[in-house]
Design a protein around this motif. Sequence first.
Motif, PDB file in Angstrom:
ATOM      1  N   PRO A  71       0.774  14.648  -6.437  1.00 29.67           N
ATOM      2  CA  PRO A  71      -0.102  13.686  -7.121  1.00 29.67           C
ATOM      3  C   PRO A  71      -1.578  14.069  -7.064  1.00 29.67           C
ATOM      4  O   PRO A  71      -2.330  13.807  -8.017  1.00 29.67           O
ATOM      5  N   ASP A  72      -1.997  14.682  -5.951  1.00 29.40           N
ATOM      6  CA  ASP A  72      -3.401  15.045  -5.790  1.00 29.40           C
ATOM      7  C   ASP A  72      -3.901  15.981  -6.880  1.00 29.40           C
ATOM      8  O   ASP A  72      -5.098  16.000  -7.192  1.00 29.40           O
ATOM      9  N   GLN A  73      -3.010  16.772  -7.465  1.00 29.45           N
ATOM     10  CA  GLN A  73      -3.396  17.784  -8.450  1.00 29.45           C
ATOM     11  C   GLN A  73      -3.438  17.259  -9.881  1.00 29.45           C
ATOM     12  O   GLN A  73      -3.906  17.965 -10.773  1.00 29.45           O
ATOM     13  N   MET A  74      -2.951  16.071 -10.112  1.00 26.68           N
ATOM     14  CA  MET A  74      -2.782  15.558 -11.475  1.00 26.68           C
ATOM     15  C   MET A  74      -4.039  14.790 -11.894  1.00 26.68           C
ATOM     16  O   MET A  74      -4.204  13.608 -11.577  1.00 26.68           O
ATOM     17  N   ILE A  75      -4.916  15.490 -12.605  1.00 26.69           N
ATOM     18  CA  ILE A  75      -6.210  14.919 -12.986  1.00 26.69           C
ATOM     19  C   ILE A  75      -6.053  13.667 -13.839  1.00 26.69           C
ATOM     20  O   ILE A  75      -6.790  12.694 -13.694  1.00 26.69           O
ATOM     21  N   VAL A 144     -13.834   7.828  -2.113  1.00 28.88           N
ATOM     22  CA  VAL A 144     -12.684   7.725  -3.014  1.00 28.88           C
ATOM     23  C   VAL A 144     -11.613   8.738  -2.646  1.00 28.88           C
ATOM     24  O   VAL A 144     -10.410   8.439  -2.679  1.00 28.88           O
ATOM     25  N   ASP A 145     -12.030   9.955  -2.285  1.00 33.30           N
ATOM     26  CA  ASP A 145     -11.061  10.995  -1.918  1.00 33.30           C
ATOM     27  C   ASP A 145     -10.242  10.571  -0.702  1.00 33.30           C
ATOM     28  O   ASP A 145      -9.007  10.695  -0.689  1.00 33.30           O
ATOM     29  N   LEU A 146     -10.903  10.085   0.331  1.00 26.20           N
ATOM     30  CA  LEU A 146     -10.185   9.663   1.535  1.00 26.20           C
ATOM     31  C   LEU A 146      -9.296   8.451   1.254  1.00 26.20           C
ATOM     32  O   LEU A 146      -8.185   8.338   1.802  1.00 26.20           O
ATOM     33  N   TRP A 147      -9.773   7.543   0.419  1.00 27.51           N
ATOM     34  CA  TRP A 147      -8.964   6.379   0.039  1.00 27.51           C
ATOM     35  C   TRP A 147      -7.733   6.835  -0.745  1.00 27.51           C
ATOM     36  O   TRP A 147      -6.629   6.318  -0.554  1.00 27.51           O
ATOM     37  N   GLU A 148      -7.916   7.819  -1.626  1.00 27.19           N
ATOM     38  CA  GLU A 148      -6.798   8.338  -2.414  1.00 27.19           C
ATOM     39  C   GLU A 148      -5.718   8.928  -1.514  1.00 27.19           C
ATOM     40  O   GLU A 148      -4.519   8.735  -1.744  1.00 27.19           O
ATOM     41  N   ILE A 152      -1.879   7.690  -1.598  1.00 29.66           N
ATOM     42  CA  ILE A 152      -0.746   8.562  -1.933  1.00 29.66           C
ATOM     43  C   ILE A 152       0.286   8.560  -0.813  1.00 29.66           C
ATOM     44  O   ILE A 152       1.503   8.492  -1.068  1.00 29.66           O
ATOM     45  N   ASP A 153      -0.170   8.641   0.431  1.00 25.93           N
ATOM     46  CA  ASP A 153       0.774   8.620   1.551  1.00 25.93           C
ATOM     47  C   ASP A 153       1.585   7.324   1.567  1.00 25.93           C
ATOM     48  O   ASP A 153       2.771   7.324   1.933  1.00 25.93           O
ATOM     49  N   VAL A 165       1.301   2.494  -7.246  1.00 23.34           N
ATOM     50  CA  VAL A 165       1.250   3.750  -8.001  1.00 23.34           C
ATOM     51  C   VAL A 165       0.055   3.752  -8.941  1.00 23.34           C
ATOM     52  O   VAL A 165      -0.663   4.758  -9.066  1.00 23.34           O
ATOM     53  N   ALA A 166      -0.173   2.630  -9.610  1.00 18.91           N
ATOM     54  CA  ALA A 166      -1.308   2.540 -10.530  1.00 18.91           C
ATOM     55  C   ALA A 166      -2.631   2.693  -9.785  1.00 18.91           C
ATOM     56  O   ALA A 166      -3.555   3.362 -10.271  1.00 18.91           O
ATOM     57  N   LEU A 167      -2.738   2.099  -8.601  1.00 24.79           N
ATOM     58  CA  LEU A 167      -3.960   2.222  -7.807  1.00 24.79           C
ATOM     59  C   LEU A 167      -4.180   3.677  -7.386  1.00 24.79           C
ATOM     60  O   LEU A 167      -5.283   4.212  -7.544  1.00 24.79           O
ATOM     61  N   ALA A 168      -3.140   4.310  -6.849  1.00 18.88           N
ATOM     62  CA  ALA A 168      -3.278   5.699  -6.412  1.00 18.88           C
ATOM     63  C   ALA A 168      -3.597   6.619  -7.590  1.00 18.88           C
ATOM     64  O   ALA A 168      -4.425   7.530  -7.469  1.00 18.88           O
ATOM     65  N   SER A 169      -2.952   6.387  -8.725  1.00 14.91           N
ATOM     66  CA  SER A 169      -3.208   7.204  -9.908  1.00 14.91           C
ATOM     67  C   SER A 169      -4.653   7.058 -10.384  1.00 14.91           C
ATOM     68  O   SER A 169      -5.306   8.045 -10.743  1.00 14.91           O
ATOM     69  N   THR A 170      -5.149   5.825 -10.377  1.00 20.71           N
ATOM     70  CA  THR A 170      -6.540   5.587 -10.783  1.00 20.71           C
ATOM     71  C   THR A 170      -7.509   6.265  -9.823  1.00 20.71           C
ATOM     72  O   THR A 170      -8.506   6.873 -10.245  1.00 20.71           O
ATOM     73  N   LEU A 171      -7.212   6.171  -8.530  1.00 18.25           N
ATOM     74  CA  LEU A 171      -8.071   6.815  -7.540  1.00 18.25           C
ATOM     75  C   LEU A 171      -8.088   8.331  -7.719  1.00 18.25           C
ATOM     76  O   LEU A 171      -9.131   8.976  -7.562  1.00 18.25           O
ATOM     77  N   THR A 172      -6.933   8.899  -8.048  1.00 20.93           N
ATOM     78  CA  THR A 172      -6.868  10.349  -8.268  1.00 20.93           C
ATOM     79  C   THR A 172      -7.741  10.769  -9.443  1.00 20.93           C
ATOM     80  O   THR A 172      -8.492  11.745  -9.355  1.00 20.93           O
TER      81      THR A 172
END
Length: 210
Positions: A71-75, A144-148, A152-153, A165-172
């Motif tokens: 997920p981290d890689q998906m802009i 934001v990076d640390l929150w993401e 994701i975890d 999922v929507a929150l993590a995706s938005t943060l990414t």
Amino acid sequence: MAKSRKSKQYNRSAPAAPVVNPSTERTPEQAQGNGNLILVAGVGAVILLFWYYHLLTLNQMADLSNGLMMPDQMIGGYSVEHIEALRAAMDPNAVGQLNYLHKTAGLLFPLFLALVTMLAVNLNTSRGPVRWVLWAVPMLFAVVDLWENIAIDALFNGPVDPAAVALASTLTTIRWILLFATVAILVGVLVASFIRTFREKWEASKQGLL
């Protein structure tokens, strides 16, 4: 005679004035030079961490997820279906490795990038609102990076929650936007500093020739 002896004793007991060594006092130029050395080392560390985190280890995680992207890689973000596919493909050991990666390189990279960018801004911009605006971007990126990473975890614990999922995706997505903005600030400040220094030396050389 008594008075002269007392005055001599008084003079001997008086502490000597400290001797100031001019060579130990830092000039603004020396302070700037020391800051630039730290900045160069910091930029090198950031580049190394980016390569290790984004280009090496996250790509290697695909070997543990049947080729699925982390997920981290998906802009552009990700869907519930992608997370469900990842959960089905990754065993507890693979999930633990992703969690460990978030706590190591995933923690160091945003902090180093934010600190290095703020140092570059501090060294090459004057005090004022502009400096605070340029500082705000890398600080927000780190948060934001640390929150993401935490978001994701959490997707791999318990049942899949579409809202999570929507929150993590938005943060990414926001994290990548802020990453690009932070890098742009860092590069822009360094380029502007180089151009300014070059012009100053050029003008000084022309005045010397005249």
